[in-house]
Design a protein around this motif. Structure first.
Motif, PDB file in Angstrom:
ATOM      1  N   TRP A  19       2.530   4.851   0.697  1.00  0.00           N
ATOM      2  CA  TRP A  19       2.593   5.662   1.904  1.00  0.00           C
ATOM      3  C   TRP A  19       3.609   6.765   1.723  1.00  0.00           C
ATOM      4  O   TRP A  19       4.447   6.736   0.857  1.00  0.00           O
ATOM      5  N   HIS A  37       3.258  -2.661  -1.773  1.00  0.00           N
ATOM      6  CA  HIS A  37       2.026  -3.313  -2.205  1.00  0.00           C
ATOM      7  C   HIS A  37       2.278  -4.632  -2.926  1.00  0.00           C
ATOM      8  O   HIS A  37       1.333  -5.393  -3.158  1.00  0.00           O
ATOM      9  N   LEU A  60       1.481  10.887   8.601  1.00  0.00           N
ATOM     10  CA  LEU A  60       1.772   9.716   7.781  1.00  0.00           C
ATOM     11  C   LEU A  60       0.535   9.393   6.968  1.00  0.00           C
ATOM     12  O   LEU A  60      -0.521   9.089   7.529  1.00  0.00           O
ATOM     13  N   ALA A  82       2.671   8.676  -4.547  1.00  0.00           N
ATOM     14  CA  ALA A  82       2.894   7.650  -3.528  1.00  0.00           C
ATOM     15  C   ALA A  82       4.093   6.786  -3.922  1.00  0.00           C
ATOM     16  O   ALA A  82       4.720   6.984  -4.961  1.00  0.00           O
ATOM     17  N   THR A  83       4.415   5.814  -3.083  1.00  0.00           N
ATOM     18  CA  THR A  83       5.514   4.889  -3.352  1.00  0.00           C
ATOM     19  C   THR A  83       5.229   4.078  -4.610  1.00  0.00           C
ATOM     20  O   THR A  83       4.107   3.641  -4.834  1.00  0.00           O
ATOM     21  N   MET A  89       0.850  -1.187   0.000  1.00  0.00           N
ATOM     22  CA  MET A  89       0.000   0.000   0.000  1.00  0.00           C
ATOM     23  C   MET A  89       0.889   1.242   0.000  1.00  0.00           C
ATOM     24  O   MET A  89       1.851   1.317   0.737  1.00  0.00           O
ATOM     25  N   HIS A 147      -4.215  13.740   0.206  1.00  0.00           N
ATOM     26  CA  HIS A 147      -3.087  14.001   1.086  1.00  0.00           C
ATOM     27  C   HIS A 147      -2.410  15.318   0.707  1.00  0.00           C
ATOM     28  O   HIS A 147      -1.997  16.092   1.580  1.00  0.00           O
ATOM     29  N   VAL A 205      -1.500   7.059   4.328  1.00  0.00           N
ATOM     30  CA  VAL A 205      -1.558   5.683   3.840  1.00  0.00           C
ATOM     31  C   VAL A 205      -2.734   5.552   2.889  1.00  0.00           C
ATOM     32  O   VAL A 205      -3.837   6.050   3.161  1.00  0.00           O
ATOM     33  N   GLY A 206      -2.519   4.872   1.759  1.00  0.00           N
ATOM     34  CA  GLY A 206      -3.607   4.659   0.813  1.00  0.00           C
ATOM     35  C   GLY A 206      -3.500   5.586  -0.387  1.00  0.00           C
ATOM     36  O   GLY A 206      -2.518   6.281  -0.582  1.00  0.00           O
TER      37      GLY A 206
END
Length: 273
Positions: free
Chosen positions: A3, A118, A229, A167-168, A1, A240, A231-232
């Motif tokens: 983050w 993920h 932090l 995101a990552t 996922m 975010h 997440v998602g």
């Protein structure tokens, strides 16, 4: 996922300050969106040649080390530990300069953490990293996104370029807090000198090389600042990013923090009956 981290880091690992702590900025000559900002950064005052890491040249400015290599950024694992082993300097954070690609081909200036948390263990990462892994996010990302937006606006890059957070989604492997700073999304924009100059200025001002206060330095204020932090989300994380860029959100936090310092209670009317 996916983050990411938007504030200041309070503790990811034990730190020993008896050894020199440095920031490692990494650029590759095979990527115009990487070497362009690096060249613009090196044209600014204060740089001098540093030690080689194998066949990679380095340049030194205060506690910043710019490492220039000829390989793929996303495949060049453990540069932080390799630098430490070669020089004895502890890498406090890693900042990669890179290109960004998108199906939309829209010009963009982006910031993001790295990792592929993920992916399952039996899956092969398409662009470096290892399944189920993510590097500690660099705590400068939130403050630098706001700084980047201001620089882009002052240099008339917006609205042509979108300033955005991702995101990552790729490697390489690192142990230190890490982020990528990118120019997208096609070769035309990767080579844009005005975009390269904006990214160079982001690093220059963000790391305090201009003589100012470093932006987003989590070691300042004794690590008392809170972090967020996230997440998602998908590849992009607009919700975010809205929190990071929202003046009202930060204004609210500042007001609440002031009231708490003054021991002024906040709540609904029924809370005070």
């Amino acid at each position: 996922m996916p983050w990411f981290l938007t504030g200041r880091l309070t503790s990811f690992r034990s730190l020993t300050f008896s050894r020199n702590m440095v920031t490692l900025v990494v650029a590759t000559t095979i990527d115009p969106a990487s070497i362009g900002p690096a060249s613009a950064l090196l044209s600014m005052p204060g740089w001098h040649p540093g030690p080689f890491l194998q066949d990679m040249a380095s340049f030194v400015n205060k506690d910043v080390r710019l490492l220039k290599h000829d390989y793929s950024n996303v495949r060049e694992d453990h540069l932080d530990k390799r630098w430490e082993a070669a020089t004895g300097e502890v890498v406090d954070e890693v900042i990669f300069l890179s290109r960004h690609t998108a199906a939309s081909n829209r010009p963009a200036l982006t910031i993001h953490p790295i990792g592929v948390p993920h992916l399952r263990e039996d899956e092969v990462p398409p662009a470096g990293g290892k399944p189920g892994w993510a590097a500690p996010p660099n705590a400068r990302m939130g403050p630098w996104l706001r700084l980047l937006k201001g620089i882009a606006e002052s240099h008339n890059l917006t609205p042509e370029f979108e300033v955005t957070l991702e995101a990552t989604h790729h490697g390489p492997l690192t142990d230190s807090p890490t982020m990528f700073v990118e120019i997208g999304s096609t070769e035309e924009y990767w080579k844009r000198q005005d975009a390269a100059q904006a990214i160079a200025l982001l690093v220059w001002k963000g790391l305090g090389l201009d003589g100012g206060i470093p932006v987003g330095d989590w070691r300042r204020n004794n690590g008392k600042n809170k972090i967020l932090l996230g997440v998602g989300g998908g590849h992009y994380v607009p919700r975010h990013m809205d929190i990071i860029l929202s003046f009202k959100s930060w204004q609210k936090n500042a007001i609440l923090g002031f009231l708490k310092e003054k021991n002024i209670n906040v709540g609904k009317p029924q809370d005070f009956r």
